[in-house]
Design a protein around this motif. Structure first.
Motif, PDB file in Angstrom:
ATOM      1  N   GLU A  57       7.782   2.549  -2.581  1.00 42.64           N
ATOM      2  CA  GLU A  57       6.533   3.203  -2.971  1.00 42.64           C
ATOM      3  C   GLU A  57       6.630   3.818  -4.367  1.00 42.64           C
ATOM      4  O   GLU A  57       5.654   3.832  -5.114  1.00 42.64           O
ATOM      5  CB  GLU A  57       6.156   4.290  -1.942  1.00 42.64           C
ATOM      6  CG  GLU A  57       5.757   3.750  -0.591  1.00 42.64           C
ATOM      7  CD  GLU A  57       6.944   3.473   0.315  1.00 42.64           C
ATOM      8  OE1 GLU A  57       6.740   2.955   1.426  1.00 42.64           O
ATOM      9  OE2 GLU A  57       8.093   3.782  -0.092  1.00 42.64           O
ATOM     10  N   ARG A  71      -0.508   9.222 -12.180  1.00 47.43           N
ATOM     11  CA  ARG A  71      -1.049   9.423 -10.832  1.00 47.43           C
ATOM     12  C   ARG A  71       0.120   9.800  -9.934  1.00 47.43           C
ATOM     13  O   ARG A  71       1.104   9.069  -9.828  1.00 47.43           O
ATOM     14  CB  ARG A  71      -1.708   8.138 -10.333  1.00 47.43           C
ATOM     15  CG  ARG A  71      -2.352   8.229  -8.952  1.00 47.43           C
ATOM     16  CD  ARG A  71      -3.137   6.947  -8.686  1.00 47.43           C
ATOM     17  NE  ARG A  71      -3.802   6.966  -7.394  1.00 47.43           N
ATOM     18  CZ  ARG A  71      -3.369   6.306  -6.326  1.00 47.43           C
ATOM     19  NH1 ARG A  71      -2.263   5.575  -6.404  1.00 47.43           N
ATOM     20  NH2 ARG A  71      -4.037   6.364  -5.188  1.00 47.43           N
ATOM     21  N   SER A 109       7.558   8.602 -10.479  1.00 46.62           N
ATOM     22  CA  SER A 109       6.226   8.213 -10.963  1.00 46.62           C
ATOM     23  C   SER A 109       6.262   7.504 -12.308  1.00 46.62           C
ATOM     24  O   SER A 109       5.232   7.033 -12.785  1.00 46.62           O
ATOM     25  CB  SER A 109       5.316   9.444 -11.045  1.00 46.62           C
ATOM     26  OG  SER A 109       5.897  10.435 -11.876  1.00 46.62           O
ATOM     27  N   SER A 163       0.848  -1.191   0.000  1.00 50.40           N
ATOM     28  CA  SER A 163       0.000   0.000   0.000  1.00 50.40           C
ATOM     29  C   SER A 163       0.877   1.231   0.000  1.00 50.40           C
ATOM     30  O   SER A 163       2.031   1.201   0.420  1.00 50.40           O
ATOM     31  CB  SER A 163      -0.907   0.004   1.239  1.00 50.40           C
ATOM     32  OG  SER A 163      -0.123   0.008   2.422  1.00 50.40           O
ATOM     33  N   HIS A 164       0.296   2.329  -0.469  1.00 50.34           N
ATOM     34  CA  HIS A 164       1.051   3.574  -0.481  1.00 50.34           C
ATOM     35  C   HIS A 164       1.128   4.147   0.923  1.00 50.34           C
ATOM     36  O   HIS A 164       0.315   3.825   1.787  1.00 50.34           O
ATOM     37  CB  HIS A 164       0.382   4.572  -1.424  1.00 50.34           C
ATOM     38  CG  HIS A 164       0.572   4.223  -2.871  1.00 50.34           C
ATOM     39  ND1 HIS A 164       1.799   4.287  -3.484  1.00 50.34           N
ATOM     40  CD2 HIS A 164      -0.307   3.793  -3.811  1.00 50.34           C
ATOM     41  CE1 HIS A 164       1.676   3.920  -4.749  1.00 50.34           C
ATOM     42  NE2 HIS A 164       0.416   3.609  -4.965  1.00 50.34           N
ATOM     43  N   GLN A 179       6.361   0.975  -6.904  1.00 51.94           N
ATOM     44  CA  GLN A 179       4.970   0.562  -7.020  1.00 51.94           C
ATOM     45  C   GLN A 179       4.164   1.567  -7.837  1.00 51.94           C
ATOM     46  O   GLN A 179       3.359   1.192  -8.700  1.00 51.94           O
ATOM     47  CB  GLN A 179       4.349   0.422  -5.639  1.00 51.94           C
ATOM     48  CG  GLN A 179       2.874   0.012  -5.672  1.00 51.94           C
ATOM     49  CD  GLN A 179       2.192   0.169  -4.333  1.00 51.94           C
ATOM     50  OE1 GLN A 179       2.800   0.616  -3.364  1.00 51.94           O
ATOM     51  NE2 GLN A 179       0.916  -0.182  -4.262  1.00 51.94           N
ATOM     52  N   LEU A 180       4.384   2.861  -7.581  1.00 52.70           N
ATOM     53  CA  LEU A 180       3.644   3.900  -8.283  1.00 52.70           C
ATOM     54  C   LEU A 180       3.949   3.868  -9.778  1.00 52.70           C
ATOM     55  O   LEU A 180       3.032   3.964 -10.615  1.00 52.70           O
ATOM     56  CB  LEU A 180       3.982   5.271  -7.704  1.00 52.70           C
ATOM     57  CG  LEU A 180       3.293   6.478  -8.344  1.00 52.70           C
ATOM     58  CD1 LEU A 180       1.775   6.358  -8.224  1.00 52.70           C
ATOM     59  CD2 LEU A 180       3.783   7.776  -7.720  1.00 52.70           C
ATOM     60  N   GLN A 237       4.945   1.353 -11.562  1.00 52.18           N
ATOM     61  CA  GLN A 237       4.339   0.152 -12.124  1.00 52.18           C
ATOM     62  C   GLN A 237       2.842   0.353 -12.328  1.00 52.18           C
ATOM     63  O   GLN A 237       2.278  -0.010 -13.368  1.00 52.18           O
ATOM     64  CB  GLN A 237       4.584  -1.037 -11.191  1.00 52.18           C
ATOM     65  CG  GLN A 237       4.069  -2.360 -11.717  1.00 52.18           C
ATOM     66  CD  GLN A 237       5.082  -3.069 -12.600  1.00 52.18           C
ATOM     67  OE1 GLN A 237       6.237  -3.250 -12.203  1.00 52.18           O
ATOM     68  NE2 GLN A 237       4.664  -3.467 -13.790  1.00 52.18           N
ATOM     69  N   GLU A 238       2.179   0.952 -11.345  1.00 47.19           N
ATOM     70  CA  GLU A 238       0.740   1.214 -11.456  1.00 47.19           C
ATOM     71  C   GLU A 238       0.447   2.188 -12.589  1.00 47.19           C
ATOM     72  O   GLU A 238      -0.539   2.028 -13.323  1.00 47.19           O
ATOM     73  CB  GLU A 238       0.201   1.752 -10.129  1.00 47.19           C
ATOM     74  CG  GLU A 238       0.192   0.714  -9.008  1.00 47.19           C
ATOM     75  CD  GLU A 238      -0.264   1.306  -7.691  1.00 47.19           C
ATOM     76  OE1 GLU A 238      -0.435   2.552  -7.606  1.00 47.19           O
ATOM     77  OE2 GLU A 238      -0.434   0.537  -6.727  1.00 47.19           O
ATOM     78  N   ASN A 239       1.289   3.215 -12.734  1.00 47.18           N
ATOM     79  CA  ASN A 239       1.087   4.170 -13.824  1.00 47.18           C
ATOM     80  C   ASN A 239       1.297   3.519 -15.190  1.00 47.18           C
ATOM     81  O   ASN A 239       0.595   3.831 -16.156  1.00 47.18           O
ATOM     82  CB  ASN A 239       2.030   5.368 -13.652  1.00 47.18           C
ATOM     83  CG  ASN A 239       1.512   6.385 -12.650  1.00 47.18           C
ATOM     84  OD1 ASN A 239       0.305   6.528 -12.470  1.00 47.18           O
ATOM     85  ND2 ASN A 239       2.415   7.079 -11.988  1.00 47.18           N
ATOM     86  N   VAL A 294       0.671   0.367 -15.912  1.00 48.27           N
ATOM     87  CA  VAL A 294      -0.535  -0.433 -16.146  1.00 48.27           C
ATOM     88  C   VAL A 294      -1.699   0.465 -16.557  1.00 48.27           C
ATOM     89  O   VAL A 294      -2.446   0.147 -17.496  1.00 48.27           O
ATOM     90  CB  VAL A 294      -0.890  -1.248 -14.893  1.00 48.27           C
ATOM     91  CG1 VAL A 294      -2.265  -1.912 -15.043  1.00 48.27           C
ATOM     92  CG2 VAL A 294       0.169  -2.303 -14.625  1.00 48.27           C
ATOM     93  N   ALA A 295      -1.834   1.612 -15.899  1.00 50.68           N
ATOM     94  CA  ALA A 295      -2.926   2.538 -16.220  1.00 50.68           C
ATOM     95  C   ALA A 295      -2.814   3.076 -17.645  1.00 50.68           C
ATOM     96  O   ALA A 295      -3.828   3.453 -18.249  1.00 50.68           O
ATOM     97  CB  ALA A 295      -2.939   3.699 -15.227  1.00 50.68           C
TER      98      ALA A 295
END
Length: 218
Positions: free
Chosen positions: A103, A25, A81, A2-3, A106-107, A109-111, A113-114
Motif C-alpha cells: 500500500e 496524499r 508516501s 486498492s488502499h 502504491q501511495l 507512486q500515486e503521489n 503521478v499527482a
C-alpha cells in the motif's frame, strides 16, 4: 490495487521544500494503520508507513540542493508516501520507490503521478531478500528505529548500491544509530556524517538530525 479499507479518510498536504512544492496524499489518521497492524500480529508489515516523519523533509531538502549527475538512478528505501523520492524526481534523478508494504508503494507512486512524474517506478522490497539490481543512490529516512532492521538494511546497501554509489540515510538522532554505524563498519562499508545543513560532523548526537552517507571502500 486498492488502499486498505480501514483508511477511509485522506488528506492532501502541500510541502514547500527548498523552493519546490510537493503535494502528498496521506492518511488523515495514520494511527489507524498502526492499529490495524497491531490487530493482525501475524502480518509481516511495517506499521509506520502512514506517518510522515520529520527526517524525511530534511532529507528531501538536502536531496534538492545537491548537484546530481544526469542519468543517476535512485532507490528510495521505506518510501512511505514518497516525499523524498518525489524530491529526487524534481532534481532529475531516475527514481524507483520501494517499501515492504504494498500500500505504501502504491501511495508513493500515486503521489509521484499527482506531482507530474509519470516515469517513476516502484517495487515491493523486503530487505531480507535484496533484488539483483543496483542503483547509484539509495535514499532512506527514519529507518533505524529497530536494531533488528540494521543487518538487513546493511545487506541491501551492500548488494544494491553501485560500487561508486552512495546511500543517504536520515536519522533524527536515535541512540540506535550508533549500533547501525558499527554494523556498517563490520561489513566493510565507509561512511561520513553530516548535519541538516550538509556540514560534516564527528558523531551522531541524541535528538540531533544526522545524515549518514554510506560508500563502499575503494
Amino acid at each position: 490495487m486498492s488502499h486498505p479499507p480501514h483508511i477511509l479518510d485522506w488528506i492532501v498536504e502541500t510541502h514547500c521544500v527548498a523552493g519546490h512544492s510537493i503535494a502528498l496524499r496521506i492518511p488523515r489518521r495514520p494511527e489507524a494503520v498502526l492499529a490495524d497492524v497491531a490487530a493482525n500480529s501475524t502480518q509481516d508489515s511495517d506499521p509506520y508507513w502512514g506517518y510522515l516523519w520529520p527526517s524525511a523533509a530534511v532529507l528531501a531538502n538536502l536531496v534538492l540542493q545537491h548537484p546530481w549527475l544526469r542519468n543517476t538512478t535512485a532507490l528510495e528505501l521505506g518510501c512511505g508516501s514518497g516525499l523524498v523520492g518525489i524530491a529526487a524526481l524534481q532534481t532529475g534523478l531516475d527514481v524507483t520507490f520501494s517499501d515492504l508494504v504494498p500500500e505504501a508503494v502504491q501511495l508513493a507512486q500515486e503521489n509521484a503521478v499527482a506531482n507530474g512524474f509519470l516515469q517513476a517506478r516502484s517495487v515491493v522490497l523486503d530487505w531480507r531478500q535484496p533484488l539483483n539490481q543496483q542503483f547509484h543512490v539509495l535514499l532512506a529516512s527514519d529507518v533505524l528505529y529497530h536494531p533488528e532492521l540494521h543487518q538487513p538494511l546493511v545487506t541491501v546497501i551492500d548488494q544494491m548500491m553501485h560500487a561508486d554509489g552512495e546511500c543517504w540515510i536520515a536519522d533524527p538522532g536515535r541512540d540506535v544509530a550508533r549500533e547501525f554505524l558499527q554494523a556498517l563498519s563490520e561489513r566493510g562499508l565507509a561512511y561520513v556524517l553530516r548535519d541538516a545543513d550538509g556540514h560534516d560532523v564527528l558523531m551522531p548526537l541524541p535528538g540531533r538530525f544526522v545524515l549518514i552517507v554510506v560508500k563502499k571502500r575503494q
